[in-house]
Design a protein around this motif. Structure first.
Motif, PDB file in Angstrom:
ATOM      1  N   PHE A   1      -1.666 -10.303   5.914  1.00 34.82           N
ATOM      2  CA  PHE A   1      -1.086  -8.974   5.729  1.00 34.82           C
ATOM      3  C   PHE A   1      -1.302  -8.144   6.990  1.00 34.82           C
ATOM      4  CE2 PHE A   1      -1.280 -10.347   1.454  1.00 34.82           C
ATOM      5  CZ  PHE A   1      -0.646  -9.451   0.608  1.00 34.82           C
ATOM      6  N   THR A   2      -0.303  -7.384   7.388  1.00 32.14           N
ATOM      7  CA  THR A   2      -0.475  -6.336   8.394  1.00 32.14           C
ATOM      8  C   THR A   2      -0.469  -5.009   7.659  1.00 32.14           C
ATOM      9  OG1 THR A   2       0.662  -7.626  10.097  1.00 32.14           O
ATOM     10  CG2 THR A   2       0.464  -5.254  10.460  1.00 32.14           C
ATOM     11  N   LEU A   3      -1.557  -4.267   7.772  1.00 28.49           N
ATOM     12  CA  LEU A   3      -1.715  -3.039   7.005  1.00 28.49           C
ATOM     13  C   LEU A   3      -1.409  -1.816   7.871  1.00 28.49           C
ATOM     14  CD1 LEU A   3      -4.982  -3.949   5.055  1.00 28.49           C
ATOM     15  CD2 LEU A   3      -2.599  -4.404   4.439  1.00 28.49           C
ATOM     16  N   TYR A   4      -0.970  -0.749   7.204  1.00 33.43           N
ATOM     17  CA  TYR A   4      -0.488   0.439   7.910  1.00 33.43           C
ATOM     18  C   TYR A   4      -1.065   1.712   7.298  1.00 33.43           C
ATOM     19  CZ  TYR A   4       3.162  -2.741   9.591  1.00 33.43           C
ATOM     20  OH  TYR A   4       3.846  -3.785  10.152  1.00 33.43           O
ATOM     21  N   ASP A   5      -1.280   2.695   8.141  1.00 36.79           N
ATOM     22  CA  ASP A   5      -1.449   4.064   7.672  1.00 36.79           C
ATOM     23  C   ASP A   5      -0.069   4.690   7.533  1.00 36.79           C
ATOM     24  OD1 ASP A   5      -4.268   3.992   7.666  1.00 36.79           O
ATOM     25  OD2 ASP A   5      -4.309   4.379   9.823  1.00 36.79           O
TER      26      ASP A   5
ATOM     27  N   ILE B   1       6.622  -4.541   3.782  1.00 34.43           N
ATOM     28  CA  ILE B   1       6.452  -4.264   5.205  1.00 34.43           C
ATOM     29  C   ILE B   1       5.253  -5.001   5.803  1.00 34.43           C
ATOM     30  CG2 ILE B   1       5.059  -2.183   4.810  1.00 34.43           C
ATOM     31  CD1 ILE B   1       6.410  -0.958   7.288  1.00 34.43           C
ATOM     32  N   TYR B   2       4.263  -5.336   4.996  1.00 30.48           N
ATOM     33  CA  TYR B   2       3.070  -6.035   5.487  1.00 30.48           C
ATOM     34  C   TYR B   2       3.409  -7.407   6.059  1.00 30.48           C
ATOM     35  CZ  TYR B   2       2.022  -3.169   1.366  1.00 30.48           C
ATOM     36  OH  TYR B   2       2.018  -2.188   0.400  1.00 30.48           O
ATOM     37  N   PHE B   3       4.581  -7.942   5.695  1.00 30.18           N
ATOM     38  CA  PHE B   3       4.948  -9.300   6.078  1.00 30.18           C
ATOM     39  C   PHE B   3       6.056  -9.349   7.135  1.00 30.18           C
ATOM     40  CE2 PHE B   3       3.945  -9.438   1.413  1.00 30.18           C
ATOM     41  CZ  PHE B   3       2.634  -9.873   1.569  1.00 30.18           C
TER      42      PHE B   3
ATOM     43  N   GLU C   1      -6.161   2.016   3.924  1.00 32.89           N
ATOM     44  CA  GLU C   1      -7.430   2.344   3.271  1.00 32.89           C
ATOM     45  C   GLU C   1      -7.506   1.746   1.872  1.00 32.89           C
ATOM     46  OE1 GLU C   1      -9.879   6.301   1.672  1.00 32.89           O
ATOM     47  OE2 GLU C   1      -8.013   6.521   2.834  1.00 32.89           O
ATOM     48  N   HIS C   2      -6.406   1.771   1.150  1.00 31.77           N
ATOM     49  CA  HIS C   2      -6.398   1.253  -0.217  1.00 31.77           C
ATOM     50  C   HIS C   2      -6.220  -0.263  -0.241  1.00 31.77           C
ATOM     51  CE1 HIS C   2      -4.934   5.464  -1.688  1.00 31.77           C
ATOM     52  NE2 HIS C   2      -6.182   5.465  -1.264  1.00 31.77           N
ATOM     53  N   MET C   3      -5.342  -0.778   0.610  1.00 34.62           N
ATOM     54  CA  MET C   3      -5.064  -2.208   0.606  1.00 34.62           C
ATOM     55  C   MET C   3      -6.272  -3.034   1.048  1.00 34.62           C
ATOM     56  SD  MET C   3      -1.965  -2.765  -0.493  1.00 34.62           S
ATOM     57  CE  MET C   3      -1.303  -4.277   0.207  1.00 34.62           C
ATOM     58  N   GLN C   4      -7.127  -2.452   1.888  1.00 30.63           N
ATOM     59  CA  GLN C   4      -8.315  -3.173   2.341  1.00 30.63           C
ATOM     60  C   GLN C   4      -9.277  -3.498   1.210  1.00 30.63           C
ATOM     61  OE1 GLN C   4      -9.678  -0.472   5.410  1.00 30.63           O
ATOM     62  NE2 GLN C   4      -8.846  -1.756   7.048  1.00 30.63           N
ATOM     63  N   ARG C   5      -9.152  -2.815   0.103  1.00 29.85           N
ATOM     64  CA  ARG C   5     -10.019  -3.085  -1.046  1.00 29.85           C
ATOM     65  C   ARG C   5      -9.638  -4.371  -1.777  1.00 29.85           C
ATOM     66  NH1 ARG C   5      -9.123   2.843  -3.805  1.00 29.85           N
ATOM     67  NH2 ARG C   5      -9.607   4.124  -1.970  1.00 29.85           N
TER      68      ARG C   5
ATOM     69  N   PHE D   1       5.198   1.483   0.112  1.00 34.31           N
ATOM     70  CA  PHE D   1       4.038   0.721   0.577  1.00 34.31           C
ATOM     71  C   PHE D   1       2.760   1.395   0.091  1.00 34.31           C
ATOM     72  CE2 PHE D   1       4.892   4.079   3.535  1.00 34.31           C
ATOM     73  CZ  PHE D   1       3.678   4.490   4.019  1.00 34.31           C
ATOM     74  N   ARG D   2       1.649   0.741   0.344  1.00 36.89           N
ATOM     75  CA  ARG D   2       0.319   1.326   0.114  1.00 36.89           C
ATOM     76  C   ARG D   2      -0.444   1.321   1.429  1.00 36.89           C
ATOM     77  NH1 ARG D   2       0.775  -1.859  -5.059  1.00 36.89           N
ATOM     78  NH2 ARG D   2       1.369  -0.269  -6.595  1.00 36.89           N
TER      79      ARG D   2
END
Length: 227
Positions: free
Chosen positions: A170-174, A127-129, A158-162, A154-155
């Motif tokens: 990447f587009t990150l999601y809560d 989903i990030y892509f 908060e976790h993917m930013q590490r 997905f992850r």
């Protein structure tokens, strides 16, 4: 140089290709996604005779597991990387020969399937892509049968930013973002499940459903009605 390495890896996470994509990235992704794939497969609840679609199948490991562990009738997969179509084709060669597995090079933006084709659809760590998330989720809904189930793994942000590579494309999601996205696309009864592996990043699955087909009303013959 260090800045260039995460960007290089991120490009191959999005679309693996060449020697690095085929030989290195697939192994890294299979190892990182093993728990997520297991959660996805469990959440799909594949029944005998189901038709299943995996979006962004990578090495084809999840498709292989679905074929080996369930009685799905047809397991299709799409991936934007031609290299991954070839890699997954080797892993699933026997099922492809039998006609049970079908792999295509395609994007979630426009899938080469007719409306209402699949009972179950899944996608793990892709989903990030997605270029247009709501529109892409709507395209998934198009090929899902009425009442069919989507499992989106997905992850969270908060976790993917590490992970340094996620700063590149990447587009990150809560978790709430993903549920709202699916609601906006027209899915129903969205819910979330989470697996907490010890010492590793949490894996999330959003589960959502296509609207069921309307029930046909049964008209009673007035001549057969009792008084």
């Amino acid at each position: 140089m260090a800045k260039g390495i995460p960007a290089f890896v991120a490009r191959h996470a999005r679309q693996p290709s060449g020697f690095f994509g085929r030989q290195i990235m697939t192994r890294l992704m299979d190892r990182a996604n093993a728990g997520m794939n297991a959660l996805t497969l469990s959440s799909l609840d594949v029944q005998p005779g189901d038709s299943v679609l995996d979006i962004g199948f990578g090495s084809g490991r999840l498709i292989h597991d679905i074929a080996r562990q369930t009685q799905a009738r047809i397991i299709a997969g799409i991936d934007i990387s031609l290299d991954m179509v070839e890699v997954a084709g080797r892993m699933n060669r026997n099922e492809i020969r039998s006609g049970r597995v079908i792999l295509k090079q395609a994007s979630v933006e426009k899938m080469p399937f007719p409306d209402h084709q699949f009972d179950k659809i899944c996608s793990a760590n892709t989903i990030y892509f997605w270029p247009h998330p709501v529109e892409n989720a709507s395209e998934i809904l198009r090929v899902l049968k009425p009442g069919g189930r989507l499992v989106l793994a997905f992850r969270i942000r908060e976790h993917m930013q590490r992970i340094p590579v996620t700063r590149h494309g990447f587009t990150l999601y809560d978790s709430d973002d993903v549920l709202k996205l699916l609601d906006a696309a027209g899915f129903e009864n969205t819910k979330l499940c989470c697996f907490n592996p010890r010492g590793r990043l949490d894996d999330y699955c959003a589960i959502a459903y296509a609207k069921p087909a309307p029930r046909r009303s049964v008209r009673q013959d007035p001549l057969s009605a009792t008084t």
